[in-house]
Write an enzyme that holds these catalytic residues in place. Sequence first.
Site, short mmCIF file in Angstrom:
data_model
loop_
_atom_site.label_atom_id
_atom_site.label_comp_id
_atom_site.label_asym_id
_atom_site.label_seq_id
_atom_site.Cartn_x
_atom_site.Cartn_y
_atom_site.Cartn_z
N ASP A 46 51.36 37.47 68.36
CA ASP A 46 51.95 38.14 67.20
C ASP A 46 51.53 37.48 65.89
OD1 ASP A 46 53.32 35.79 67.33
OD2 ASP A 46 55.33 36.69 67.28
N GLN A 47 50.51 36.59 65.96
CA GLN A 47 49.91 35.90 64.81
C GLN A 47 50.77 34.77 64.25
OE1 GLN A 47 46.58 36.54 63.98
NE2 GLN A 47 46.91 37.63 65.90
N LYS A 204 36.22 38.64 25.54
CA LYS A 204 36.37 39.87 26.31
C LYS A 204 37.75 40.47 26.08
CE LYS A 204 37.85 37.52 30.56
NZ LYS A 204 37.49 37.16 31.93
N ARG A 206 40.40 42.90 27.95
CA ARG A 206 40.75 43.54 29.23
C ARG A 206 41.70 44.72 28.99
NH1 ARG A 206 39.67 40.92 34.07
NH2 ARG A 206 39.25 38.69 33.97
N ASP A 230 32.96 28.60 34.74
CA ASP A 230 34.30 29.11 34.97
C ASP A 230 34.87 28.44 36.22
OD1 ASP A 230 36.57 30.54 34.42
OD2 ASP A 230 35.65 32.53 34.62
N THR A 235 35.64 38.99 42.11
CA THR A 235 34.81 40.17 42.40
C THR A 235 33.50 40.14 41.61
OG1 THR A 235 35.94 41.43 40.67
CG2 THR A 235 36.82 41.59 42.91
N GLY A 237 32.76 40.94 38.64
CA GLY A 237 32.54 41.97 37.62
C GLY A 237 32.41 41.39 36.24
#
Length: 340
Positions: A46-47, A204, A206, A230, A235, A237
């Site tokens: 069941d993990q 930037k 957002r 950084d 991801t 992007g």
Amino acid sequence: MSSVTEPKLISGNANRPFATAVSRRMSMHRGMNIGLVDARVERFNDQEIFVEVYENVRGEDMFIIQPTSRPANDNLMELLIIADAMKRSSAGRVTAVIPYFGYARQDRRTKARTPISAKLVANLIAEAGIERVLTMDLHAAQIQGFFDLPVDNLYASPVFALDIKHHFKGNMDDIMVVSPDVGGVARARELAQRINAPLSIVDKRREKPGEVAEMTVIGNVEGKRCIIVDDMCDTAGTLCKAAEVLIDAGATEVHAYISHGVMSGPAVERITNSVMKSLVITDSIEPTEEVKNAPNIRIVPTAPMFAQAILNIWHGTSVSSLFDTKTLEPIYEGLYSIQD
């Protein structure tokens, strides 16, 4: 507090190659084998996570090596359960070595009715019986204050400085360090000072997390080899968009040095197809095969630095000495042969 024997290492499943590299490096320093403690960390059907340690750890100085990277919840639970097993086995002191600290991005309430998950994780770690934390490049430095126990936050920038001096030898006058946002200026400035390079910023705006609406370069990057710095790449992007903006602003090349290669979703594909010549990440998170095979992604080791930090903690000597590039040069001797 020093152990009467050697420091003992135990690893979860999050990044076994890193733990093995730390173990080998420490063995080399000590002139004797410091292997990983024999244990099993596995899951029931069941993990549920189960831990069993096959060696005596009573009174020992234990170091649990376990980044809380993807899957973050599973790896965090492994860390907590291993810590519980250590304390119930009468370990003398338990230190969590967390090269990548998950949930660090949730370090404040950005909106009403949202959690501060980094503080919750800090509480869980303390309640599990962990007495000290060793990590690297926390997303926000103030997370150290979430803990009521000692936290040593190492920096990748001294290792990055060695790597840059090695790979850009003879071209250091053309280097421009770039912060991909205003919030990362302090991190980028620190690396820029280490390599004696100027600093630029990509501002930037957002609209929502994961998307970037607009980017503007602050500073003249024309004719420069730009190095974006950084703490993490998720991801990719923002990183790839920033590279394009820098090239459009006249940069001749764009490289990136990122402490933690989270590399979710389309990240590798984006980086492979981007204008970036190279992306350098550390081994704080175990790289996937896709990351290893990417032609423009390179991995630099932080295991030598962590091995020395563990030995310093065990000896009761300074960890902050590892913030200095010159201190790390002999530790990385052979990997980087740099003549100033």
